[in-house]
Design a protein around this motif. Structure first.
Motif, short mmCIF file in Angstrom:
data_model
loop_
_atom_site.label_atom_id
_atom_site.label_comp_id
_atom_site.label_asym_id
_atom_site.label_seq_id
_atom_site.Cartn_x
_atom_site.Cartn_y
_atom_site.Cartn_z
N LYS A 85 0.58 4.08 1.72
CA LYS A 85 1.18 5.28 1.13
C LYS A 85 0.35 5.73 -0.08
O LYS A 85 -0.35 4.94 -0.70
N ARG A 86 0.50 7.01 -0.42
CA ARG A 86 -0.12 7.50 -1.65
C ARG A 86 0.81 7.17 -2.80
O ARG A 86 1.98 7.57 -2.80
N ARG A 132 -2.70 5.59 -8.61
CA ARG A 132 -3.65 6.39 -7.82
C ARG A 132 -5.08 6.13 -8.30
O ARG A 132 -6.01 6.00 -7.50
N GLU A 180 5.20 1.07 -4.25
CA GLU A 180 4.64 2.42 -4.18
C GLU A 180 3.67 2.61 -3.01
O GLU A 180 3.59 3.70 -2.45
N LEU A 181 2.95 1.57 -2.62
CA LEU A 181 1.97 1.71 -1.55
C LEU A 181 2.43 1.14 -0.22
O LEU A 181 1.81 1.37 0.82
N GLN A 195 -6.07 2.66 -7.14
CA GLN A 195 -6.39 2.68 -5.70
C GLN A 195 -7.81 3.20 -5.48
O GLN A 195 -8.58 2.62 -4.71
N TYR A 242 -3.98 -5.08 0.43
CA TYR A 242 -4.68 -3.81 0.30
C TYR A 242 -6.16 -4.04 -0.02
O TYR A 242 -7.03 -3.38 0.57
#
Length: 324
Positions: free
Chosen positions: A208-209, A216, A253-254, A219, A261
């Motif tokens: 997910k963004r 962000r 969140e992701l 990431q 990840y």
């Protein structure tokens, strides 16, 4: 002669029909006989527009010759993702399925079969982008997101687009044996059984963004610096959180734990380097942050079900020079 009836619909993907049809045509040439015939049908007769603008002439159900159907083939496209699916399309599929020895789908054609109740309690697959959607819409199905195609009784379902060719080759092998299917695959210059699963044809980074600016940016940092220290403590420090709190927030969140990840991001970097450079696997393992060739091999087997060498031979694109 084995009769194939393909169900098409407005906006269908041409390759979903053309790929299998060419496999059956090639089988005719290998067998030097009319081993297969292919007919197309749709909820209305006449031209049916594909997603790329090419039209295919189809018969209505009423215009089809009577008699048994060996394989009913339902193709994909955007229409099966509409909610609800055109009832006329579902009706023609369910009616013809009663006359078919085998029922098969390509790509999102599985949604049409599911809407008609033909996949109930079956093992199935569809395009990797919408496997979760198929499973969510039809919780009684056992959806296999990594499979190229799945046979469950007399129901055959295939994954995205070109896997309709794999499915058709499997049907030829089922009808006439492995050797005939191998000759067909050789003539078409395709794998008889391609290595790996669907995930080898897609990026594995489907997280997910994140909602927060800090995550962000983090990431983007992870993806741009695979060889950096990307341990939990180092990443948590970059966003000013404790490791435990950071892990909770990142995962929420992701939709994926930070360690997983990072591994996926590094694996994607290695995949791109194998596709686009002549660098050694040792260099790629270092540059991607994976570390060693042994770990690189394990990562590729875990995510793409093939070795790095097999992946490079299949998917290498334009090669750019490297000093590695």
């Amino acid at each position: 002669m084995k009769r194939i009836v393909a169900v098409v619909h407005d906006g269908f993907q041409l390759l979903d029909l053309a790929g299998p049809a060419d496999v059956f045509d090639a089988a005719n040439r290998v067998l030097r006989s009319r081993a297969y015939s292919v007919e197309t049908t749709a909820p209305h007769s006449g031209p049916v527009a594909t997603s790329n603008g090419v039209s295919v002439c189809a018969q209505s159900e009423e215009e089809l010759p009577a008699g048994q159907i060996d394989t009913l083939l339902v193709v994909g496209g955007s229409a099966p993702l509409h909610n609800p699916i055109d009832p006329a399309l579902v009706d023609i599929v369910t009616a013809l399925a009663e006359r078919a020895n085998r029922v098969a789908s390509v790509c999102t054609g599985a949604f049409i079969l599911a809407a008609g109740g033909l996949l109930a309690r079956k093992r199935v697959t569809t395009h990797w982008l919408v496997t979760d959607r198929l499973a969510g819409n039809h919780p009684d199905l056992e959806v296999e997101p990594e499979a190229i195609f799945v046979q469950s009784g007399n129901i055959w379902t295939s994954a995205g687009v070109t896997t309709g060719i794999d499915l058709a080759l499997a049907l030829v092998a089922d009808d006439y044996g492995h050797d005939i299917a191998r000759q067909v695959a050789s003539g078409l210059v395709v794998y008889l059984q391609r290595p790996g699963g669907q995930s080898q044809f897609s990026t594995i980074l489907r997280a997910k963004r994140p909602a927060s600016d800090a995550l962000r940016e983090l990431q983007a940092y992870i993806d741009a610096n695979p060889a950096a220290d990307l341990g939990i403590a180092a990443l948590a420090a970059r966003v000013g959180m404790s490791p435990r709190h950071f892990t909770r927030v990142f995962t929420a969140e992701l939709g994926i734990a930070p360690g997983r990840y990072v591994e996926r991001s590094r694996a994607d970097t290695a995949r791109r380097l194998l596709e686009t450079t002549e660098a050694t696997q040792e260099w790629i393992a270092r540059e991607s942050g994976i570390g060693s060739t042994v770990t690189l091999y394990r990562v590729f087997r875990r995510h793409w079900y093939v070795s790095p060498g097999d992946y490079r031979r299949k998917f290498r694109t334009h090669i750019r020079p490297t000093n590695a």
